[in-house]
Design an enzyme around this catalytic site. Structure first.
Site, mmCIF file in Angstrom:
data_model
loop_
_atom_site.group_PDB
_atom_site.id
_atom_site.type_symbol
_atom_site.label_atom_id
_atom_site.label_comp_id
_atom_site.label_asym_id
_atom_site.label_seq_id
_atom_site.Cartn_x
_atom_site.Cartn_y
_atom_site.Cartn_z
ATOM 1 N N GLU A 1 -0.162 -9.450 -0.186
ATOM 2 C CA GLU A 1 -1.597 -9.759 -0.082
ATOM 3 C C GLU A 1 -2.215 -9.916 -1.471
ATOM 4 O OE1 GLU A 1 -2.526 -6.376 2.571
ATOM 5 O OE2 GLU A 1 -3.199 -7.873 4.005
ATOM 6 N N GLU B 1 4.328 -4.736 7.677
ATOM 7 C CA GLU B 1 3.382 -3.764 8.248
ATOM 8 C C GLU B 1 3.622 -3.498 9.726
ATOM 9 O OE1 GLU B 1 2.620 -6.103 6.123
ATOM 10 O OE2 GLU B 1 0.875 -5.619 4.900
ATOM 11 N N GLY C 1 0.843 -5.053 1.240
ATOM 12 C CA GLY C 1 -0.282 -5.188 0.307
ATOM 13 C C GLY C 1 0.142 -5.887 -0.975
ATOM 14 N N ALA D 1 0.855 -1.194 0.000
ATOM 15 C CA ALA D 1 0.000 0.000 0.000
ATOM 16 C C ALA D 1 0.891 1.244 0.000
ATOM 17 C CB ALA D 1 -0.888 -0.007 1.235
HETATM 18 C C1 LIG Z 1 -10.645 3.742 10.745
HETATM 19 C C2 LIG Z 1 -10.083 3.408 9.431
HETATM 20 C C3 LIG Z 1 -10.013 1.960 9.099
HETATM 21 C C4 LIG Z 1 -9.058 1.628 8.047
HETATM 22 C C5 LIG Z 1 -9.552 1.693 6.692
HETATM 23 C C6 LIG Z 1 -8.540 2.001 5.689
HETATM 24 C C7 LIG Z 1 -8.174 0.817 4.897
HETATM 25 C C8 LIG Z 1 -6.838 0.943 4.364
HETATM 26 C C9 LIG Z 1 -6.354 -0.346 3.871
HETATM 27 C C10 LIG Z 1 -4.982 -0.466 4.240
HETATM 28 C C11 LIG Z 1 -4.557 -1.849 4.076
HETATM 29 C C12 LIG Z 1 -3.423 -2.110 4.925
HETATM 30 C C13 LIG Z 1 -2.721 -3.317 4.428
HETATM 31 C C14 LIG Z 1 -1.525 -2.995 3.631
HETATM 32 C C15 LIG Z 1 -0.547 -2.336 4.206
HETATM 33 C C16 LIG Z 1 0.702 -2.114 3.477
HETATM 34 O O1 LIG Z 1 0.982 -2.592 2.412
HETATM 35 S S1 LIG Z 1 1.751 -1.090 4.255
HETATM 36 C C17 LIG Z 1 3.168 -1.049 3.211
HETATM 37 C C18 LIG Z 1 3.939 -2.302 3.349
HETATM 38 N N1 LIG Z 1 5.171 -2.212 2.579
HETATM 39 C C19 LIG Z 1 6.297 -1.832 3.103
HETATM 40 O O2 LIG Z 1 6.421 -1.569 4.265
HETATM 41 C C20 LIG Z 1 7.460 -1.750 2.139
HETATM 42 C C21 LIG Z 1 8.116 -0.433 2.289
HETATM 43 N N2 LIG Z 1 9.221 -0.273 1.351
HETATM 44 C C22 LIG Z 1 10.396 -0.858 1.543
HETATM 45 O O3 LIG Z 1 10.648 -1.597 2.464
HETATM 46 C C23 LIG Z 1 11.464 -0.524 0.542
HETATM 47 O O4 LIG Z 1 11.130 0.675 -0.073
HETATM 48 C C24 LIG Z 1 11.670 -1.611 -0.540
HETATM 49 C C25 LIG Z 1 10.391 -1.957 -1.254
HETATM 50 C C26 LIG Z 1 12.272 -2.858 0.108
HETATM 51 C C27 LIG Z 1 12.668 -1.056 -1.612
HETATM 52 O O5 LIG Z 1 13.831 -0.629 -0.949
HETATM 53 P P1 LIG Z 1 14.872 0.334 -1.697
HETATM 54 O O6 LIG Z 1 15.123 -0.163 -3.038
HETATM 55 O O7 LIG Z 1 16.020 0.510 -0.757
HETATM 56 O O8 LIG Z 1 14.117 1.720 -1.888
HETATM 57 P P2 LIG Z 1 13.673 2.801 -0.801
HETATM 58 O O9 LIG Z 1 14.696 3.878 -0.767
HETATM 59 O O10 LIG Z 1 13.312 2.185 0.464
HETATM 60 O O11 LIG Z 1 12.330 3.345 -1.462
HETATM 61 C C28 LIG Z 1 12.347 4.101 -2.661
HETATM 62 C C29 LIG Z 1 11.319 5.192 -2.546
HETATM 63 O O12 LIG Z 1 10.022 4.594 -2.497
HETATM 64 C C30 LIG Z 1 9.304 5.027 -1.337
HETATM 65 N N3 LIG Z 1 8.483 3.907 -0.886
HETATM 66 C C31 LIG Z 1 8.871 2.655 -0.701
HETATM 67 N N4 LIG Z 1 7.835 1.894 -0.338
HETATM 68 C C32 LIG Z 1 6.759 2.695 -0.300
HETATM 69 C C33 LIG Z 1 5.390 2.492 0.016
HETATM 70 N N5 LIG Z 1 4.908 1.290 0.339
HETATM 71 N N6 LIG Z 1 4.583 3.547 -0.028
HETATM 72 C C34 LIG Z 1 5.025 4.780 -0.377
HETATM 73 N N7 LIG Z 1 6.322 5.027 -0.691
HETATM 74 C C35 LIG Z 1 7.174 4.001 -0.653
HETATM 75 C C36 LIG Z 1 10.395 5.395 -0.352
HETATM 76 O O13 LIG Z 1 9.929 6.304 0.596
HETATM 77 C C37 LIG Z 1 11.444 5.997 -1.262
HETATM 78 O O14 LIG Z 1 11.032 7.306 -1.546
HETATM 79 P P3 LIG Z 1 12.076 8.493 -1.564
HETATM 80 O O15 LIG Z 1 12.723 8.529 -0.230
HETATM 81 O O16 LIG Z 1 11.243 9.687 -1.837
HETATM 82 O O17 LIG Z 1 13.050 8.155 -2.648
#
Ligand SMILES: CCCCCCCCCCCCC/C=C/C(=O)SCCNC(=O)CCNC(=O)[C@H](O)C(C)(C)COP(=O)(O)OP(=O)(O)OC[C@H]1O[C@@H](n2cnc3c(N)ncnc32)[C@H](O)[C@@H]1OP(=O)(O)O
Length: 717
Positions: free
Chosen positions: A104, A124, A101, A61
């Site tokens: 998922e 997460e 996500g 997500a």
């Molecule tokens: C009362 C309300 C009720 C709720 C109702 C709402 C419903 C909402 C539904 C929600 C469902 C929840 C279930 C799902 C949840 C999720 O999926 S949470 C996200 C889970 N994923 C992660 O945690 C992965 C995060 N990312 C990483 O670990 C790393 O980025 C990577 C994928 C391993 C890649 O690493 P690397 O190559 O070293 O790159 P980075 O420098 O880390 O990242 C590059 C840029 O990308 C940005 N980024 C990375 N992941 C995300 C992301 N998931 N979302 C947004 N942005 C992301 C990161 O910040 C970097 O950006 P910059 O710094 O600007 O370059």
């Protein structure tokens, strides 16, 4: 955002396109929803392959969207259900990462094919959440409860090989994953029984029961106990256990209801906000800048392939390991022969025979390296001598760095031929494990030198933060008032147990006194002697509890004079069963010692609450953080918070000290500091700094707007 193509005559290839990690933002969700519907109704299509653009399946997500109370576009749960219910087989082609996500999404497919270098996982929990779009219900049904709980609670990345063994992936291949996934469906189609048209029920995880588990109640009770003892007050790990228990005991649709309810309790919680803030703070350091205007995107790093480490004590050994693991060829120098031999054995053990490290007792061995890290004893005179020698020995252009934790970088630079090539690289013990690296620039450090040290930090897998030069830099400078308050609290009536309990309940893995015992009380004693605060020549004729007109606590000095250095001597603020012992016990000696000390100085012990402990220790530290910002030593509150979370074990679910201050409310922090400063006017660290006052006067803007106030404030100083 989700590209649709029909390939090989009958396969709908859906590709998520949202660089850099194909996060599932609203437009992507919309695209997925529409393309799945299209594949469903396209008569030409017999099966579907789902992939991610540019070698990354999906990073989950979009965390940036989470602040949004009502997320726009179709909900992930809805999309995943649509996909799982499709009558045409859906194959996930996983390259790079399938996280959160993203995993998922893959679990809602009927088959999963992964590249051998792919990684999957549910991180997460690190964001104060749990896999709340069906992941907590589908994964246990696929791999069983114990494996699923482990993956969900740890948030770890699971390599393709392990995922295959667990049954999380159906196949792992070395070639082009998308082609293989397309062929997979085509080949299966030609054999009997074909995938296309085959009843898919067993591949719809929502239709499958969870594999049975013996002693289920005992298993979950044990898991909950473990989580409670390790979570340090974080709620998300507890919710992980509750959700997986739901998967093990409830039908799918009921489990999904439970998941939704649990996610609702976390989604907008203070802990989730703090953890997600940390995710971005961790990455913010990479966009560094210097007061001169030099920045990460305008400065080029020098290529570094060889390095020397000077001094092979605990820090030098860890640094050698970190550099060698990053692929550098390392010369490890230690002038004391017995120490050199011992270090060689220790480093080889840590590197398990890998790495390219050579050893020498002679500084001359550093002559041809690209970069030096000096890690000798914390003594200015010794370091100055070494920098002078290095400047003569090393080839022109070698970057000279120091691992000092407090000393003046500029003074060291002035001993060299090329002061612009000198920067601090402040590692944290154990240096090959701790993630933080403070890269310290002096007034004469060149942007290229800073860029090179930052780049090297990245290669070592560190969270690197560029900071200015002052005593203690950012981390240790802020730690000083925190330690000071802890000692004052003992004088006023607290015990180490009381102070530590309050801090551990807040979420630190160890209270301040246990931490001092672990790192050694003699370390601070030596620094205080260097600073002229204690020592035979200093104390004679001076009041014991005043230095430079300010309140001073000599408690730490008195403990060291008694030979109580902490764990290494078997006693410090606590008692240990032997020198080097790890289990802290209360010490009746200390209780007596404190009583006698208070009596000697006319101090009357009073009852001190946990709230006062937290406010005195943390607000004093935060106040210094504002001064660090005011002085331009750190470029942003995010940088300070990254330093504290990754170098000082500040609990992630509290977001770092500056974020914590913003959550508590700046006005409340200011009020607290005013209150304690009035009670202790001889403690300057409790006097609210002018930046904090100004922020409160500006209406306490959110943390990402502080920099504007800081800029205005600096221009008026
Ligand atoms: C009362 C309300 C009720 C709720 C109702 C709402 C419903 C909402 C539904 C929600 C469902 C929840 C279930 C799902 C949840 C999720 O999926 S949470 C996200 C889970 N994923 C992660 O945690 C992965 C995060 N990312 C990483 O670990 C790393 O980025 C990577 C994928 C391993 C890649 O690493 P690397 O190559 O070293 O790159 P980075 O420098 O880390 O990242 C590059 C840029 O990308 C940005 N980024 C990375 N992941 C995300 C992301 N998931 N979302 C947004 N942005 C992301 C990161 O910040 C970097 O950006 P910059 O710094 O600007 O370059």
């Amino acid at each position: 955002m989700a590209q649709y193509r029909v390939v090989s005559g009958s396969v709908a290839l859906i590709t998520i396109q949202n660089p850099p990690v194909n996060a599932l933002r609203a437009a992507v969700r919309e695209g997925l929803f529409n393309t799945i519907k299209r594949a469903s109704s396209d008569p030409q299509v017999r099966s579907v392959v789902l992939s991610g653009h540019n070698g990354t399946f999906c990073g989950g997500a979009d965390i940036k969207e989470f602040g949004n109370v009502s997320l726009p576009g179709p909900h992930l749960v809805e999309i995943f259900q649509l996909m799982e219910d499709l009558v045409k087989p859906v194959v996930a082609a996983i390259e790079g990462f399938a996280l959160g996500g993203g995993l998922e999404l893959a679990l809602a497919c009927h088959y999963r094919i992964g590249h051998s270098k792919a990684k999957v996982g549910f991180p997460e929990v690190n964001l104060g959440l749990f896999p709340g779009a069906g992941g907590s219900q589908r994964l246990p049904r696929l791999v069983g409860v114990p494996a699923a709980l482990d993956i969900i609670i740890t948030g770890r990345h699971v390599a393709a090989g392990e995922a295959l063994k667990l049954g999380l992936l159906d196949r792992v291949i070395d070639q082009n994953t998308v082609d293989a996934a397309v062929t997979f469906s085509k080949i299966q189609k030609c054999t009997s029984p074909p995938i296309s048209g085959k009843p898919l029920d067993n591949h719809r995880l929502g239709n499958r029961p969870c594999p049975p588990l013996e002693n289920m109640d005992a298993f979950f009770e044990e898991a909950m106990k473990r989580v409670h003892s390790r979570a340090r007050g974080a709620v998300a790990p507890i919710t992980c256990v509750q959700a997986v228990r739901g998967a093990a005991t409830l039908p799918f649709h009921k489990g999904m209801e439970l998941e939704k309810m649990l996610l609702g309790t976390l989604f907008n919680s203070a802990q989730a906000q703090a953890s997600q803030y940390c995710f971005f703070a961790e990455r913010a350091g990479a966009r560094w800048s210097m007061p001169s205007g030099a920045r990460w995107d305008t400065c080029k790093a020098k290529p570094i392939s060889t390095a020397a480490v000077i001094g092979l004590g605990t820090m030098g050994r860890g640094i050698t390991v970190a550099l060698a693991r990053a692929g550098l060829s390392v010369v490890a120098v230690e002038t004391q022969e017995h120490q050199l031999a011992e270090a060689q054995r220790a480093v080889s053990r840590m590197l398990k025979g890998g790495g390219r490290v050579s050893y020498s007792p002679d500084l001359q061995a550093a002559a041809e390296v690209d970069l030096v890290v000096e890690a000798v004893f914390e003594d200015m005179a010794i370091k100055e001598k070494i920098f002078k020698q290095l400047s003569e020995v090393c080839k022109p252009g070698t970057l000279l760095t120091t691992n000092t934790s407090t000393l003046d970088i500029d003074r060291l630079a002035s001993c060299t031929r090329d002061p612009q090539l000198v920067v601090g690289m402040h590692f944290f013990a154990p240096a090959h494990i701790m993630r933080l690296l403070e890269v310290v620039y002096g007034p004469r450090s060149s942007p290229e030198a800073v860029a090179t040290a930052m780049q090297l930090g990245k290669r070592m897998g560190k969270v690197s933060v560029a900071v200015g030069n002052c005593t203690g830099f950012v981390g240790n400078r802020m730690l000083k008032p925190y330690l000071e308050q802890a000692n004052f609290l003992l004088e006023e009536g607290a015990t180490p147990e009381l102070v530590d309990a309050a801090l551990e309940e807040f979420g630190f893995p160890m209270g301040v006194f246990k931490m001092s015992d672990l790192s050694g009380l003699d370390v601070g004693w030596r620094v205080r002697k260097e600073e002229g605060l204690t020592g035979p020549g200093v104390t004679a004729g001076q009041p014991m509890r005043i230095r430079h007109g300010r309140r001073y606590s000599p408690l730490g000095d008195l403990m060291c004079e008694e030979g109580r250095y902490g764990q290494k001597t078997g006693s410090g603020w606590y008692l240990y069963d032997k020198p080097g012992g790890r289990v802290a016990r209360s010490d009746p000696w200390l209780r007596n010692f404190l009583e006698q000390y208070r009596a000697r100085h006319g101090l009357v012990a009073r009852r001190i609450s946990q709230q006062e402990v937290l406010e005195r220790c943390l607000y004093a530290l935060i106040n210094e953080g504002f001064r660090v910002l005011e002085d331009g030593i750190a470029a942003s509150p995010q940088n300070i918070d990254a330093i504290y979370v990754f170098g000082y074990s500040w609990p992630k679910h509290r977001g770092g000290p500056m974020f914590y201050a913003s959550q508590v409310g700046l006005a409340r922090v200011l009020e607290g500091l005013n209150h304690y400063h009035q009670a202790h006017p001889d403690v300057p660290h409790l006097e609210p700094c002018s930046l904090l006052r100004r922020l409160v006067a500006s209406g306490s803007p959110p943390i990402n707007k502080w920099s504007e106030v800081v800029k205005g404030h600096r221009s008026q100083l």
